[in-house]
Structure formats: C-alpha cells, structure tokens
Design an enzyme around this catalytic site. Structure first.
Site, short mmCIF file in Angstrom:
data_model
loop_
_atom_site.label_atom_id
_atom_site.label_comp_id
_atom_site.label_asym_id
_atom_site.label_seq_id
_atom_site.Cartn_x
_atom_site.Cartn_y
_atom_site.Cartn_z
N LYS A 11 2.76 32.59 -22.97
CA LYS A 11 1.43 32.77 -23.56
C LYS A 11 0.45 33.41 -22.58
CE LYS A 11 2.11 28.91 -26.75
NZ LYS A 11 1.50 27.70 -27.35
N TYR A 51 0.88 31.98 -36.79
CA TYR A 51 0.49 30.57 -36.79
C TYR A 51 -0.05 30.11 -38.15
CZ TYR A 51 1.17 30.17 -31.73
OH TYR A 51 1.72 30.12 -30.47
N PHE A 59 -8.18 23.47 -34.81
CA PHE A 59 -8.05 24.32 -33.62
C PHE A 59 -7.55 25.73 -33.93
CE2 PHE A 59 -4.11 21.76 -33.94
CZ PHE A 59 -3.15 22.77 -34.00
N ARG A 87 13.32 23.11 -26.25
CA ARG A 87 12.15 22.21 -26.35
C ARG A 87 12.19 21.15 -25.26
NH1 ARG A 87 8.80 23.07 -30.59
NH2 ARG A 87 8.15 20.93 -30.96
N THR A 93 4.04 19.30 -26.01
CA THR A 93 2.95 20.25 -26.29
C THR A 93 1.77 20.01 -25.36
OG1 THR A 93 3.61 20.26 -28.62
CG2 THR A 93 1.40 21.08 -28.11
N ARG A 104 6.15 23.23 -19.01
CA ARG A 104 4.73 22.90 -19.24
C ARG A 104 4.18 21.98 -18.15
NH1 ARG A 104 5.40 22.48 -25.73
NH2 ARG A 104 4.63 24.57 -26.27
N ASN A 114 -0.97 26.08 -23.18
CA ASN A 114 0.22 25.34 -22.73
C ASN A 114 1.39 26.23 -22.34
OD1 ASN A 114 1.00 26.09 -25.27
ND2 ASN A 114 1.34 24.03 -26.06
N HIS A 117 5.67 28.91 -25.79
CA HIS A 117 6.00 28.47 -27.14
C HIS A 117 7.51 28.34 -27.25
CE1 HIS A 117 6.16 28.39 -31.53
NE2 HIS A 117 7.14 29.26 -31.45
N GLU A 128 10.59 33.53 -36.57
CA GLU A 128 9.72 33.97 -35.46
C GLU A 128 10.36 35.12 -34.68
OE1 GLU A 128 7.77 29.51 -34.99
OE2 GLU A 128 9.02 30.28 -33.36
P1 CMP Z 1 2.83 25.74 -29.98
O1 CMP Z 1 3.64 24.52 -30.15
O2 CMP Z 1 3.37 26.93 -29.34
O3 CMP Z 1 2.27 26.17 -31.41
C1 CMP Z 1 1.10 25.61 -31.95
C2 CMP Z 1 0.05 25.66 -30.91
O4 CMP Z 1 -1.21 25.16 -31.28
C3 CMP Z 1 0.45 24.77 -29.75
O5 CMP Z 1 1.54 25.36 -29.10
C4 CMP Z 1 -0.84 24.73 -28.95
O6 CMP Z 1 -1.01 25.90 -28.17
C5 CMP Z 1 -1.85 24.75 -30.08
N1 CMP Z 1 -2.38 23.42 -30.29
C6 CMP Z 1 -1.73 22.34 -30.76
N2 CMP Z 1 -2.56 21.28 -30.81
C7 CMP Z 1 -3.76 21.72 -30.36
C8 CMP Z 1 -5.02 21.10 -30.19
N3 CMP Z 1 -5.20 19.80 -30.48
N4 CMP Z 1 -6.02 21.84 -29.70
C9 CMP Z 1 -5.83 23.15 -29.41
N5 CMP Z 1 -4.64 23.80 -29.57
C10 CMP Z 1 -3.63 23.09 -30.04
#
Ligand code: CMP
Length: 139
Positions: A11, A51, A59, A87, A93, A104, A114, A117, A128
């Site tokens: 990212k 997304y 968010f 994963r 996450t 991460r 984070n 992905h 994807e």
């Molecule tokens: P990813 O799992 O790649 O895909 C969904 C993304 O949404 C996740 O990574 C985070 O980057 C983002 N995300 C998930 N939860 C939150 C949150 N509470 N606030 C901001 N971003 C979020």
C-alpha cells in the site's frame, strides 16, 4: 480444496517509506512465488470499485483517499494454501494485534495504513487478481 494463488498490494504508506524491497523479501522467504507484479497508482474510481464491499463503512472515504495518494505494488502470488498462509504472513488488520514476525507487525502503522493487502478467500483472490491483471497471468 484450497487454491494456490492469492493477491496482494503493497500500500501507499509502505511504498512511500521505501519498504517495497523489505516486504518482497519477506514474501519470498515465506515461500511465495511472484506470478505477476506491477507498480501502479489507483484512481479514485479504481479504489472505489476494488473496495466496493466496504462502501457503507464509516472509513470508506478515508480508505479511498489513502489508497490513491501514491503508488502501490500489485501482485499475484503462488504457494500451496496461498490465501490462508499469506494472511498468516501479513498478520492482523490492526498492527497492534499483529503477531511478531509478520509484515504488518514490522511495517504497518495503523489499522488504516497497514502496509499490505491480502485476499481473504480464493474467490476474492481470483476477482482481485483479475481486477489488476485481467488475462495477463502468463506463467
Ligand atoms: P484490507 O484488509 O487490505 O482491506 C480493507 C481495508 O480497510 C483494510 O485493509 C484497512 O486498510 C482498512 N480499514 C479496515 N478497518 C478500518 C478502520 N477501522 N479504519 C480505517 N481503515 C480501516
């Protein structure tokens, strides 16, 4: 039976900080083969589509803004049990919950920024991967 491919993005936060090499090294050491890979930048429309499943989340706007603010690396990875093993390699996450030794834990700064992905299912890995490389996985 679980599939052998997953999809990842490094990212904008991780690319900005110069972590492409470190993350690709962890991916290689984790036993993943890179099938397709490119440095690219998502448009707002790309990120909204990618997304779309999160579009009702509070968010969503922040996520689209973040994912479009700079280049990303998109890649299709191959390994037995790829989705689940990847994963595990990337960790939770929220980096505060990510296990030691995960990508991460090492490179992410917050739940939003984070670093990487990883697809959450074989079906999403295929969707994807096609989103970024439709018809182009050659090997
Ligand atoms: P990813 O799992 O790649 O895909 C969904 C993304 O949404 C996740 O990574 C985070 O980057 C983002 N995300 C998930 N939860 C939150 C949150 N509470 N606030 C901001 N971003 C979020």
């Amino acid at each position: 039976m679980s599939g052998n491919r997953t999809f990842t993005m490094i990212k904008p936060d991780a690319v900005e900080k110069g972590h492409i090499g470190g993350i690709l090294n962890m991916i290689a050491e984790g036993g993943f083969r890179i099938v397709s890979m490119k440095l690219t930048q998502l448009t707002v429309a790309d990120a909204q589509q990618f997304y779309a499943i999160h579009k009702e989340r509070p968010f969503f706007g922040e996520l689209v803004e973040f994912m479009t603010r700079g280049p990303i690396v998109a890649a299709i990875l191959e390994k037995e049990n790829a989705v689940e093993d990847f994963r595990t390699l990337i960790g939770a996450t929220n980096p505060a919950d990510a296990a030691e030794g995960t990508i991460r834990k090492k490179y992410a700064t917050s739940i939003g920024e984070n670093a990487v992905h990883g697809s959450d299912s074989d079906e999403n890995a295929a969707i994807e991967g096609a989103f970024h490389f439709a018809g182009r996985e050659q090997f």
